[in-house]
Scaffold this motif. Sequence first.
Motif, PDB file in Angstrom:
ATOM      1  N   GLU A  87       0.861  -1.180   0.000  1.00 42.71           N
ATOM      2  CA  GLU A  87       0.000   0.000   0.000  1.00 42.71           C
ATOM      3  C   GLU A  87       0.897   1.230   0.000  1.00 42.71           C
ATOM      4  N   GLY A  88       0.549   2.221  -0.782  1.00 34.55           N
ATOM      5  CA  GLY A  88       1.329   3.444  -0.829  1.00 34.55           C
ATOM      6  C   GLY A  88       2.700   3.220  -1.440  1.00 34.55           C
ATOM      7  N   ASN A  89       3.726   3.794  -0.817  1.00 33.24           N
ATOM      8  CA  ASN A  89       5.087   3.728  -1.352  1.00 33.24           C
ATOM      9  C   ASN A  89       5.881   2.537  -0.829  1.00 33.24           C
ATOM     10  N   ALA A  90       5.254   1.663  -0.084  1.00 33.59           N
ATOM     11  CA  ALA A  90       5.965   0.521   0.497  1.00 33.59           C
ATOM     12  C   ALA A  90       6.477  -0.419  -0.594  1.00 33.59           C
ATOM     13  N   GLY A 172      -2.977   4.751   8.569  1.00 35.47           N
ATOM     14  CA  GLY A 172      -1.845   4.402   9.417  1.00 35.47           C
ATOM     15  C   GLY A 172      -2.285   3.777  10.727  1.00 35.47           C
ATOM     16  N   PRO A 173      -1.308   3.498  11.558  1.00 38.38           N
ATOM     17  CA  PRO A 173       0.123   3.647  11.298  1.00 38.38           C
ATOM     18  C   PRO A 173       0.648   2.520  10.409  1.00 38.38           C
ATOM     19  N   GLY A 257      -4.642   1.124  13.156  1.00 37.70           N
ATOM     20  CA  GLY A 257      -5.534   1.647  14.171  1.00 37.70           C
ATOM     21  C   GLY A 257      -6.263   2.918  13.777  1.00 37.70           C
ATOM     22  N   ARG A 258      -5.700   3.720  12.867  1.00 31.95           N
ATOM     23  CA  ARG A 258      -6.353   4.956  12.483  1.00 31.95           C
ATOM     24  C   ARG A 258      -7.556   4.737  11.578  1.00 31.95           C
ATOM     25  N   CYS A 259      -7.795   3.475  11.198  1.00 31.86           N
ATOM     26  CA  CYS A 259      -9.008   3.167  10.430  1.00 31.86           C
ATOM     27  C   CYS A 259     -10.246   3.220  11.313  1.00 31.86           C
ATOM     28  N   SER A 260     -10.058   3.216  12.630  1.00 33.11           N
ATOM     29  CA  SER A 260     -11.193   3.225  13.555  1.00 33.11           C
ATOM     30  C   SER A 260     -10.819   4.041  14.788  1.00 33.11           C
ATOM     31  N   PRO A 261     -11.716   4.906  15.257  1.00 32.29           N
ATOM     32  CA  PRO A 261     -11.401   5.692  16.458  1.00 32.29           C
ATOM     33  C   PRO A 261     -11.330   4.849  17.721  1.00 32.29           C
ATOM     34  N   GLN A 262     -11.818   3.604  17.678  1.00 31.68           N
ATOM     35  CA  GLN A 262     -11.808   2.739  18.853  1.00 31.68           C
ATOM     36  C   GLN A 262     -10.547   1.886  18.940  1.00 31.68           C
ATOM     37  N   SER A 263      -9.613   2.054  18.003  1.00 27.17           N
ATOM     38  CA  SER A 263      -8.453   1.182  17.969  1.00 27.17           C
ATOM     39  C   SER A 263      -7.174   2.001  17.899  1.00 27.17           C
ATOM     40  N   ASN A 264      -6.129   1.500  18.544  1.00 29.20           N
ATOM     41  CA  ASN A 264      -4.803   2.119  18.423  1.00 29.20           C
ATOM     42  C   ASN A 264      -3.761   1.088  17.995  1.00 29.20           C
ATOM     43  N   SER A 265      -4.204   0.043  17.305  1.00 24.61           N
ATOM     44  CA  SER A 265      -3.323  -1.063  16.947  1.00 24.61           C
ATOM     45  C   SER A 265      -2.521  -0.745  15.693  1.00 24.61           C
ATOM     46  N   VAL A 266      -1.426  -1.484  15.518  1.00 25.06           N
ATOM     47  CA  VAL A 266      -0.646  -1.420  14.286  1.00 25.06           C
ATOM     48  C   VAL A 266      -1.073  -2.590  13.394  1.00 25.06           C
ATOM     49  N   PRO A 267      -0.905  -2.471  12.092  1.00 22.41           N
ATOM     50  CA  PRO A 267      -1.290  -3.580  11.213  1.00 22.41           C
ATOM     51  C   PRO A 267      -0.408  -4.803  11.430  1.00 22.41           C
ATOM     52  N   THR A 268      -0.964  -5.964  11.179  1.00 17.40           N
ATOM     53  CA  THR A 268      -0.230  -7.223  11.311  1.00 17.40           C
ATOM     54  C   THR A 268      -0.538  -8.119  10.123  1.00 17.40           C
TER      55      THR A 268
END
Length: 301
Positions: A87-90, A172-173, A257-268
């Motif tokens: 996704e993006g520039n990765a 993100g993140p 986590g920024r996909c939802s205001p209820q989450s602060n997780s990083v993607p896995t």
Amino acid sequence: NGYYEYNNKRYPFRLNDTNNYFFGEALNESMEVVFSEFVQKKSVYIYAEDSVNVYASSMSDSLGLDATVIFPNSSLGREYYIISRKEGNAKTQFLIVATNDSTSIEITPSTTTEEGRVPNVPFLVTLQRGQTFMVRSDNDLTGSRVRGIGTKYCNPFAVFTSSPQTNVGGCGPSNYLWEQIPPDAVLGSAYVIPKYLNTSGSIIRALAEQNGTQIRMDGRNIGQPLNTGQFVEMITESFSYVNGNKPFILAHFTKGGRCSPQSNSVPTMTILSAVSQLQRYAAIYAPVGNRFISSDISTVN
């Protein structure tokens, strides 16, 4: 008792009932695989007198945190299809690790590589025991094929896939995603998708390894039948059942986590085991500071 070795040095370890884990020293930059399509010796060999579970974690504040189970040599295969995410520039990349001398490998990238290899044109590389070969691209390498060639009993080898600093779900993140890819022999045609707490939902990617593979999710056909190397994605926020008419490989990505205001997780990223490979007992672990904590779980009939 056992040991692990790299850079021509050996480090012993001892496990028992009260010390059932060891935290190997962080690998220094000299062990980092930097160059695409270049033979190097950047592997770690682990030996134990009895069966052990082995995990590897990326624990860098700058790169992110993800982990993978490490398969024993007896579980390695001779043919793999790459599944990754961009996704993006990765960038996306995969790493081959030889476990025997004179391991001849044919690589067919699904897209143009960093060193200019063109899509769908195979090229060959021969590795000795412990040598590594990475393929990196600015595009998504999902669908690339890696297989051993030569004699009827060609040597098994390991393959890892990773996506450095990628988002999942368009927000993100970012995180460093990586997994060891299971060989074709253990793939199945049915998978159970877990529901992860405190995340923003999941993206499921199913990759066909045979022509005419129809993927279904909770009883519904997902798109048209896939040919070898093609994939389809699904979004879920609950337990799901994904199956097909032929074996396929399936990766589970949790959104940032920024996909939802209820989450602060990083993607896995997790490459799931097929239903045919599920067990009644498992050991799990989590990194905490400079040590691992572990727990055992089992089913009850």
